[in-house]
Design an enzyme around this catalytic site. Structure first.
Site, PDB file in Angstrom:
ATOM      1  N   GLU B  50     -26.824 -55.333 -65.220  1.00  0.00           N
ATOM      2  CA  GLU B  50     -26.340 -55.884 -66.494  1.00  0.00           C
ATOM      3  C   GLU B  50     -27.343 -56.834 -67.140  1.00  0.00           C
ATOM      4  O   GLU B  50     -27.372 -56.984 -68.366  1.00  0.00           O
ATOM      5  CB  GLU B  50     -24.995 -56.585 -66.303  1.00  0.00           C
ATOM      6  CG  GLU B  50     -23.825 -55.643 -66.024  1.00  0.00           C
ATOM      7  CD  GLU B  50     -23.668 -55.268 -64.559  1.00  0.00           C
ATOM      8  OE1 GLU B  50     -24.571 -55.625 -63.750  1.00  0.00           O
ATOM      9  OE2 GLU B  50     -22.661 -54.626 -64.211  1.00  0.00           O
ATOM     10  N   PHE B 112      -8.670 -59.622 -58.782  1.00  0.00           N
ATOM     11  CA  PHE B 112      -9.875 -58.899 -58.401  1.00  0.00           C
ATOM     12  C   PHE B 112     -10.871 -58.898 -59.569  1.00  0.00           C
ATOM     13  O   PHE B 112     -10.528 -58.547 -60.684  1.00  0.00           O
ATOM     14  CB  PHE B 112      -9.518 -57.464 -58.003  1.00  0.00           C
ATOM     15  CG  PHE B 112     -10.723 -56.637 -57.662  1.00  0.00           C
ATOM     16  CD1 PHE B 112     -11.532 -56.971 -56.589  1.00  0.00           C
ATOM     17  CD2 PHE B 112     -11.059 -55.533 -58.429  1.00  0.00           C
ATOM     18  CE1 PHE B 112     -12.660 -56.223 -56.284  1.00  0.00           C
ATOM     19  CE2 PHE B 112     -12.187 -54.774 -58.119  1.00  0.00           C
ATOM     20  CZ  PHE B 112     -12.979 -55.120 -57.046  1.00  0.00           C
ATOM     21  N   GLN B 113     -12.088 -59.288 -59.308  1.00  0.00           N
ATOM     22  CA  GLN B 113     -13.167 -59.338 -60.301  1.00  0.00           C
ATOM     23  C   GLN B 113     -12.824 -60.214 -61.502  1.00  0.00           C
ATOM     24  O   GLN B 113     -13.206 -59.914 -62.623  1.00  0.00           O
ATOM     25  CB  GLN B 113     -13.580 -57.929 -60.728  1.00  0.00           C
ATOM     26  CG  GLN B 113     -14.155 -57.155 -59.545  1.00  0.00           C
ATOM     27  CD  GLN B 113     -14.934 -55.921 -59.941  1.00  0.00           C
ATOM     28  OE1 GLN B 113     -14.612 -55.246 -60.908  1.00  0.00           O
ATOM     29  NE2 GLN B 113     -15.983 -55.615 -59.170  1.00  0.00           N
ATOM     30  N   LYS B 162      -8.175 -56.167 -69.858  1.00  0.00           N
ATOM     31  CA  LYS B 162      -8.038 -54.719 -69.730  1.00  0.00           C
ATOM     32  C   LYS B 162      -6.812 -54.179 -70.467  1.00  0.00           C
ATOM     33  O   LYS B 162      -6.874 -53.141 -71.119  1.00  0.00           O
ATOM     34  CB  LYS B 162      -7.962 -54.341 -68.242  1.00  0.00           C
ATOM     35  CG  LYS B 162      -7.943 -52.833 -68.035  1.00  0.00           C
ATOM     36  CD  LYS B 162      -8.117 -52.443 -66.587  1.00  0.00           C
ATOM     37  CE  LYS B 162      -8.248 -50.926 -66.463  1.00  0.00           C
ATOM     38  NZ  LYS B 162      -8.398 -50.484 -65.079  1.00  0.00           N
ATOM     39  N   MET B 479     -48.740 -68.648 -62.898  1.00  0.00           N
ATOM     40  CA  MET B 479     -48.400 -69.862 -63.643  1.00  0.00           C
ATOM     41  C   MET B 479     -47.997 -70.991 -62.689  1.00  0.00           C
ATOM     42  O   MET B 479     -48.374 -72.143 -62.883  1.00  0.00           O
ATOM     43  CB  MET B 479     -47.270 -69.544 -64.630  1.00  0.00           C
ATOM     44  CG  MET B 479     -46.885 -70.674 -65.538  1.00  0.00           C
ATOM     45  SD  MET B 479     -48.272 -71.264 -66.512  1.00  0.00           S
ATOM     46  CE  MET B 479     -48.129 -70.285 -67.996  1.00  0.00           C
TER      47      MET B 479
HETATM   48  C1  LIG Z   1     -44.595 -70.384 -69.833  1.00  0.00           C
HETATM   49  C2  LIG Z   1     -44.286 -70.830 -71.215  1.00  0.00           C
HETATM   50  C3  LIG Z   1     -45.219 -71.546 -71.940  1.00  0.00           C
HETATM   51  C4  LIG Z   1     -44.984 -71.914 -73.253  1.00  0.00           C
HETATM   52  N1  LIG Z   1     -45.976 -72.538 -73.955  1.00  0.00           N
HETATM   53  C5  LIG Z   1     -45.815 -72.717 -75.291  1.00  0.00           C
HETATM   54  C6  LIG Z   1     -46.883 -73.204 -76.101  1.00  0.00           C
HETATM   55  O1  LIG Z   1     -47.970 -73.498 -75.631  1.00  0.00           O
HETATM   56  N2  LIG Z   1     -46.673 -73.316 -77.433  1.00  0.00           N
HETATM   57  C7  LIG Z   1     -45.478 -72.980 -78.018  1.00  0.00           C
HETATM   58  O2  LIG Z   1     -45.354 -73.057 -79.242  1.00  0.00           O
HETATM   59  N3  LIG Z   1     -44.450 -72.566 -77.269  1.00  0.00           N
HETATM   60  C8  LIG Z   1     -44.589 -72.405 -75.935  1.00  0.00           C
HETATM   61  N4  LIG Z   1     -43.540 -71.911 -75.201  1.00  0.00           N
HETATM   62  C9  LIG Z   1     -42.276 -71.608 -75.884  1.00  0.00           C
HETATM   63  C10 LIG Z   1     -41.381 -72.831 -76.026  1.00  0.00           C
HETATM   64  O3  LIG Z   1     -40.704 -73.035 -74.809  1.00  0.00           O
HETATM   65  C11 LIG Z   1     -40.347 -72.623 -77.160  1.00  0.00           C
HETATM   66  O4  LIG Z   1     -39.611 -71.456 -76.932  1.00  0.00           O
HETATM   67  C12 LIG Z   1     -40.997 -72.484 -78.518  1.00  0.00           C
HETATM   68  O5  LIG Z   1     -42.015 -73.423 -78.705  1.00  0.00           O
HETATM   69  C13 LIG Z   1     -39.959 -72.647 -79.614  1.00  0.00           C
HETATM   70  O6  LIG Z   1     -40.414 -72.090 -80.775  1.00  0.00           O
HETATM   71  P1  LIG Z   1     -39.900 -72.558 -82.199  1.00  0.00           P
HETATM   72  O7  LIG Z   1     -40.078 -74.016 -82.368  1.00  0.00           O
HETATM   73  O8  LIG Z   1     -40.528 -71.665 -83.190  1.00  0.00           O
HETATM   74  O9  LIG Z   1     -38.319 -72.383 -82.161  1.00  0.00           O
HETATM   75  P2  LIG Z   1     -37.330 -71.170 -81.969  1.00  0.00           P
HETATM   76  O10 LIG Z   1     -36.739 -71.268 -80.618  1.00  0.00           O
HETATM   77  O11 LIG Z   1     -37.877 -69.884 -82.414  1.00  0.00           O
HETATM   78  O12 LIG Z   1     -36.196 -71.680 -82.960  1.00  0.00           O
HETATM   79  C14 LIG Z   1     -36.210 -71.393 -84.300  1.00  0.00           C
HETATM   80  C15 LIG Z   1     -35.833 -72.601 -85.133  1.00  0.00           C
HETATM   81  O13 LIG Z   1     -35.718 -72.132 -86.480  1.00  0.00           O
HETATM   82  C16 LIG Z   1     -34.405 -72.334 -86.963  1.00  0.00           C
HETATM   83  N5  LIG Z   1     -34.022 -71.181 -87.748  1.00  0.00           N
HETATM   84  C17 LIG Z   1     -33.524 -70.001 -87.333  1.00  0.00           C
HETATM   85  N6  LIG Z   1     -33.298 -69.186 -88.363  1.00  0.00           N
HETATM   86  C18 LIG Z   1     -33.660 -69.863 -89.477  1.00  0.00           C
HETATM   87  C19 LIG Z   1     -33.653 -69.560 -90.855  1.00  0.00           C
HETATM   88  N7  LIG Z   1     -33.239 -68.381 -91.321  1.00  0.00           N
HETATM   89  N8  LIG Z   1     -34.086 -70.502 -91.725  1.00  0.00           N
HETATM   90  C20 LIG Z   1     -34.503 -71.717 -91.273  1.00  0.00           C
HETATM   91  N9  LIG Z   1     -34.531 -72.058 -89.983  1.00  0.00           N
HETATM   92  C21 LIG Z   1     -34.118 -71.138 -89.088  1.00  0.00           C
HETATM   93  C22 LIG Z   1     -33.539 -72.563 -85.755  1.00  0.00           C
HETATM   94  O14 LIG Z   1     -32.434 -73.360 -86.097  1.00  0.00           O
HETATM   95  C23 LIG Z   1     -34.507 -73.225 -84.774  1.00  0.00           C
HETATM   96  O15 LIG Z   1     -34.542 -74.613 -84.982  1.00  0.00           O
HETATM   97  C24 LIG Z   1     -43.752 -71.578 -73.864  1.00  0.00           C
HETATM   98  C25 LIG Z   1     -42.790 -70.893 -73.132  1.00  0.00           C
HETATM   99  C26 LIG Z   1     -43.055 -70.502 -71.828  1.00  0.00           C
HETATM  100  C27 LIG Z   1     -42.010 -69.722 -71.098  1.00  0.00           C
HETATM  101  C1  LIG Z   2     -36.127 -66.067 -63.440  1.00  0.00           C
HETATM  102  C2  LIG Z   2     -37.240 -67.046 -63.282  1.00  0.00           C
HETATM  103  N1  LIG Z   2     -37.484 -67.618 -62.082  1.00  0.00           N
HETATM  104  C3  LIG Z   2     -38.508 -68.490 -61.944  1.00  0.00           C
HETATM  105  C4  LIG Z   2     -39.312 -68.821 -63.016  1.00  0.00           C
HETATM  106  C5  LIG Z   2     -40.463 -69.821 -62.845  1.00  0.00           C
HETATM  107  N2  LIG Z   2     -41.744 -69.138 -63.084  1.00  0.00           N
HETATM  108  C6  LIG Z   2     -42.400 -69.229 -64.261  1.00  0.00           C
HETATM  109  S1  LIG Z   2     -43.805 -68.332 -64.295  1.00  0.00           S
HETATM  110  C7  LIG Z   2     -43.579 -67.820 -62.705  1.00  0.00           C
HETATM  111  C8  LIG Z   2     -44.562 -66.918 -62.026  1.00  0.00           C
HETATM  112  C9  LIG Z   2     -44.707 -65.606 -62.696  1.00  0.00           C
HETATM  113  O1  LIG Z   2     -45.559 -64.797 -61.931  1.00  0.00           O
HETATM  114  P1  LIG Z   2     -46.101 -63.423 -62.468  1.00  0.00           P
HETATM  115  O2  LIG Z   2     -44.991 -62.638 -63.054  1.00  0.00           O
HETATM  116  O3  LIG Z   2     -46.884 -62.763 -61.412  1.00  0.00           O
HETATM  117  O4  LIG Z   2     -46.994 -63.861 -63.685  1.00  0.00           O
HETATM  118  P2  LIG Z   2     -48.424 -64.612 -63.683  1.00  0.00           P
HETATM  119  O5  LIG Z   2     -48.129 -66.042 -63.970  1.00  0.00           O
HETATM  120  O6  LIG Z   2     -49.041 -64.406 -62.353  1.00  0.00           O
HETATM  121  O7  LIG Z   2     -49.153 -63.962 -64.795  1.00  0.00           O
HETATM  122  C10 LIG Z   2     -42.412 -68.372 -62.169  1.00  0.00           C
HETATM  123  C11 LIG Z   2     -41.933 -68.151 -60.790  1.00  0.00           C
HETATM  124  C12 LIG Z   2     -38.983 -68.220 -64.251  1.00  0.00           C
HETATM  125  N3  LIG Z   2     -39.660 -68.511 -65.361  1.00  0.00           N
HETATM  126  N4  LIG Z   2     -37.980 -67.317 -64.355  1.00  0.00           N
END
Ligand SMILES: Cc1cc2nc3c(=O)[nH]c(=O)nc-3n(C[C@H](O)[C@H](O)[C@H](O)COP(=O)(O)OP(=O)(O)OC[C@H]3O[C@@H](n4cnc5c(N)ncnc54)[C@H](O)[C@@H]3O)c2cc1C
Ligand SMILES: Cc1ncc(C[n+]2csc(CCOP(=O)(O)OP(=O)(O)O)c2C)c(N)n1
Ligand SMILES: [Mg+2]
Lengths: 164, 578
Positions: B50, B112-113, B162, B479
């Site tokens: 799912e 159940f479930q 259901k 990472m």
């Molecule tokens: C490993 C990892 C590393 C990351 N590193 C970075 C990084 O270096 N830099 C980075 O930027 N992010 C990074 N992120 C992502 C970060 O966690 C956030 O998801 C991201 O920065 C949010 O983007 P955003 O501000 O565009 O907001 P979003 O989450 O895209 O939110 C959108 C915003 O716009 C508003 N909005 C929606 N629709 C409308 C509309 N029609 N009109 C006006 N407003 C609207 C919403 O209310 C909200 O406030 C990383 C994520 C991961 C998993």
């Molecule tokens: C469901 C979930 N569990 C744990 C994490 C924490 N986490 C972030 S990046 C990462 C490692 C990812 O490894 P891989 O897919 O091999 O990517 P790489 O960073 O090596 O490119 C982990 C465990 C997560 N983001 N999501």
């Protein structure tokens, strides 16, 4: 950390209360008290919530509450002139020599004795929370059997009101 | 028309215009599955878990802008969907999830479930409904779509007991054309006075920057953003979620900002005097340490969600509204007053930015005998002519895809930013491919992430969704390992796996093509081969340099101006291939 009283008009749906309570716990906001009951329009409930926080936190709280789909409207009563009341029910032990004293104390605070047994009184009192605090403080703690407070509810003064 | 509850659900979805429903059957939804069986308008995609259903629906939604639709059974089916619901919630993706529930009379009896799906999902949905009356079913479904797709979009759960879908209870069906909810009225048009103030401030700027995000993608306002940026001539940076809404190949684009953003984007943010944030939410990955965030800037913030404004960073001029009409409103004023822009100051500002750009913060070792992951993404860009839909999982590979694939169109870059859900990439790619069968769809992943939803390879075969899986296999949770290298003296606690499957065989076992490569010169031909196999899902297992890190980086507790850059030598210490 200023105290705010937020009055909320919310759909009278099952689960609406848990959405509000859940929001506060999930986001780490504090709730001092929460009262809720249906309004004259049975499809709506009115909730009064007392919370504390910095200006930024209160702003987020009101925005996040407004974002809940079930919330129809809200106001922060603390922002304007308003009246605030809380209900207190207190059960006290009354030895024969103390009965008169407690009765006059209750009178001073405009309380009502609503139940009497040979050894106890139940006193009902409404007022701002501080008044109730003062009354409870004036009674010998050893004689208090139990207290129950509703938490404050409030309403704004003048023609403005929280309605659809 | 007299229909039973199950038929009402199916017919409502059809009348809502739903094309695909991603799901998995079980006891509480058997009536619904029977109704699905007896029609062929609504196409059901049977996933293998799912979570995969929610991510596939999510990928479909991100690529098309239409809501993704999911159907799961009660209990374990419902709980398996929660990760995907939360993923959609944090990135504001429109989604409607229908979960079966035990029959009304037994709710609350630990039947159940039975799980309290409404309670479990409450903190990660925009709204949820428990249907207690079959006559309210169609209206509830209409409301769910309305809430999911308007204002700030998000997932909505409809929990259906259901007995509500029982075949023998029929009621009159008509699908409402429109619904209104008295307590829900998103503000779309911006406040005129605020817009005027914002334009005045914007035009008076000496060191302006446009910081735009996912809201521009969600609000379909890419062309407005481009016109706005081009007219002003200001630099623009995008969040991870905003990539593609402004063409990354344009010379006003200074790259992504934030933790793994470019040096120039972060420096420009830091030095800026006026920032306009457009549909971006000042996430902590973007701001770095809040006390150090943009010390000299006045900030204008456009967002449809008032709660996004001044949540973490207090702004000077808030504008609540939908980005598209608000940008149009601003453009009118800007066109009239364009002459107020201080051209000299702007030229100096660009000069400064060009200097920062000359640091070449994304350069990497191109002479390495090992496959550099950045090189793979560059080649992916070339081979797909920059026109692919790219989904990703979470980790280093995600950042490299964001940094080295310059997206030029919105909805092409599909990743889990807010929740950072490993396992997202493959099912999301399947959802995208269903929506756009003729497009190139690549899933950039890592050997750890891909294993979190690997079972969906089977779904990909069944529904003939030939996606290309680019597995940047560094034999590490890269990472995590990178953080351990920087912050825990290289104590690599449980960030590697000793037993990584042979992905080629695994792909073949699922009926797909597997290719494994170990040398840089194999990258291009392998990618070409993969994309040439138009009707096959290809698993490209790329053995990359396992010591490579993502640069530049803002480390925890640092500000934008304090980025860790790649040290010039950049040579790998570990040259051995596993
Ligand atoms: C490993 C990892 C590393 C990351 N590193 C970075 C990084 O270096 N830099 C980075 O930027 N992010 C990074 N992120 C992502 C970060 O966690 C956030 O998801 C991201 O920065 C949010 O983007 P955003 O501000 O565009 O907001 P979003 O989450 O895209 O939110 C959108 C915003 O716009 C508003 N909005 C929606 N629709 C409308 C509309 N029609 N009109 C006006 N407003 C609207 C919403 O209310 C909200 O406030 C990383 C994520 C991961 C998993
Ligand atoms: C469901 C979930 N569990 C744990 C994490 C924490 N986490 C972030 S990046 C990462 C490692 C990812 O490894 P891989 O897919 O091999 O990517 P790489 O960073 O090596 O490119 C982990 C465990 C997560 N983001 N999501
Ligand atoms: Mg890895």
């Amino acid at each position: 950390m200023i105290r705010h009283i937020i009055s909320i008009l919310i759909e009278n749906e099952s689960g609406a209360l848990s959405r509000v309570a859940g929001l506060f716990s999930a986001r780490g906001y504090n709730i001092e008290s929460l009262t809720v009951a249906p309004t004259e329009d049975p499809s709506l409930s009115r909730m009064t919530l007392v919370t504390r926080g910095s200006e930024d936190i209160i702003e987020q709280i009101t925005k996040q509450l407004n974002k809940l789909i079930d919330v129809v409207k809200l106001i922060d009563l603390a922002e304007s002139n308003h009246i605030e009341r809380e209900l207190l029910l207190i059960k006290v032990k009354t030895s024969p020599e103390m009965r008169e004293e407690i009765r006059s104390l209750s009178d001073i605070f405009r309380g009502k004795i609503i139940d009497v047994t040979p050894t106890t009184y139940i006193i009902e009192m409404t007022g701002p929370s501080e008044k109730l605090d003062a009354f409870v403080a004036a009674i010998d703690p050893d004689s208090i059997i139990e207290t129950v407070r509703s938490g404050p509810t409030g309403i704004s003064r003048g023609e403005k009101g929280l309605h659809l | 028309m007299e229909l039973n509850g199950a038929q009402i659900v199916v017919q409502s979805l059809i009348d809502e215009g739903v094309e695909y429903i991603f799901g998995y059957p079980g006891g509480a939804v058997l009536h619904l599955y029977d109704a699905i069986f007896q029609q062929d308008e609504l196409k059901h995609i049977l996933v293998r878990h799912e979570q995969g259903a929610t991510h596939a629906a999510d990928g479909y939604a991100r690529a098309t802008g239409k809501p993704g639709v999911v159907l799961v059974t009660s209990g374990p089916g419902a709980t398996n969907a929660v990760t995907g619901i939360a993923t959609a919630y944090l990135d504001s993706i429109p989604m409607v999830v229908i979960s079966g529930q035990v029959s009304l009379p037994v709710i609350g009896s630990d039947a159940f479930q039975e799980v309290d799906m409404i309670g479990i999902t409450r903190p990660c949905v925009k709204h949820n409904f428990l249907v207690k009356d079959v006559t309210k079913l169609a209206e509830t479904i209409k409301k769910a779509f309305y809430v999911a797709t308007t204002g700030r979009p998000g997932p909505v759960v409809i929990d259906i007991p259901k007995d509500i879908t029982a075949p023998n209870i029929k009621v009159t069906y008509s699908y409402p054309q429109k619904v209104s909810i008295r307590s829900y009225n998103p503000v779309l048009v911006g406040h005129k006075g605020q817009i005027k103030k914002a334009v005045d401030l914007l035009l008076s700027a000496k060191k302006p920057i446009i910081y735009s995000g996912g809201g521009v993608v969600l609000g379909e306002a890419s062309s407005e953003l481009i016109e706005f940026t081009k007219t002003l001539g200001y630099p623009i940076t995008n969040t991870l979620m905003g990539l593609g809404s402004y063409p990354a190949t344009d010379n006003q684009f200074v790259g992504m900002l934030g933790m793994h953003g470019t040096y120039e984007a972060n420096m420009a943010m830091h030095e800026s005097d006026v920032i306009i944030a457009i549909g971006a939410r000042f996430d902590d990955r973007v701001t770095g340490k809040l006390d150090l965030f943009c010390p000299y800037a006045k900030i204008i913030h456009i967002d449809v969600d008032p709660a996004s404004i001044s949540k973490t960073v207090r702004v000077t001029i808030p504008i609540v509204g939908d980005v598209k009409p608000v940008l149009d409103q601003m453009m009118e004023l800007i066109k009239e007053n364009k002459n107020k822009i201080d051209g000299v100051a702007l030229a100096e500002w660009w000069n400064q930015i060009r200097q920062w750009q000359s640091v070449n913060c994304l350069e990497f070792d191109r002479s390495s005998p090992l496959i550099k992951p950045q090189y793979v993404i560059e080649q992916l860009y070339e081979v797909t002519k920059g026109d692919a839909y790219v989904t990703s999982d979470v980790g280093q590979h995600q950042m490299w895809a964001a940094q080295y694939y310059p997206f030029t169109k919105p909805r092409r870059w599909i990743n889990s930013g807010g929740l950072g859900t490993m396992g997202f990439g493959l099912p999301a790619a399947i959802g995208v491919k269903l929506a756009f069968p003729d497009a190139d769809v690549a899933c950039v992943t890592g050997e750890a992430s891909i294993q979190m939803c690997i079972q969906e390879l089977s779904t990909a075969l069944q529904y003939k969704t030939p996606v290309k899986i680019i597995n940047l296999n560094n034999r590490y949770m890269g990472m995590v390992r990178q953080w351990q290298e920087f912050s825990y003296e290289s104590r690599y606690s449980h960030s590697y796996m000793d037993t990584i499957p042979e992905f080629v065989k695994l792909a073949e076992a699922y009926g797909h093509v597997g290719i494994r490569i170990t040398k840089p010169e194999e990258v291009r031909p392998a990618l070409e081969q993969a994309f040439a196999l138009k009707d096959r899902t290809v698993f490209l297992d790329v053995m990359t340099d396992r010591t490579e890190n993502v640069y530049p980086m803002i480390e925890a507790g640092k500000g934008h101006h304090d980025m860790k850059l790649r040290v010039a030598t950049g040579t790998s210490t570990d040259r051995e291939l596993a």
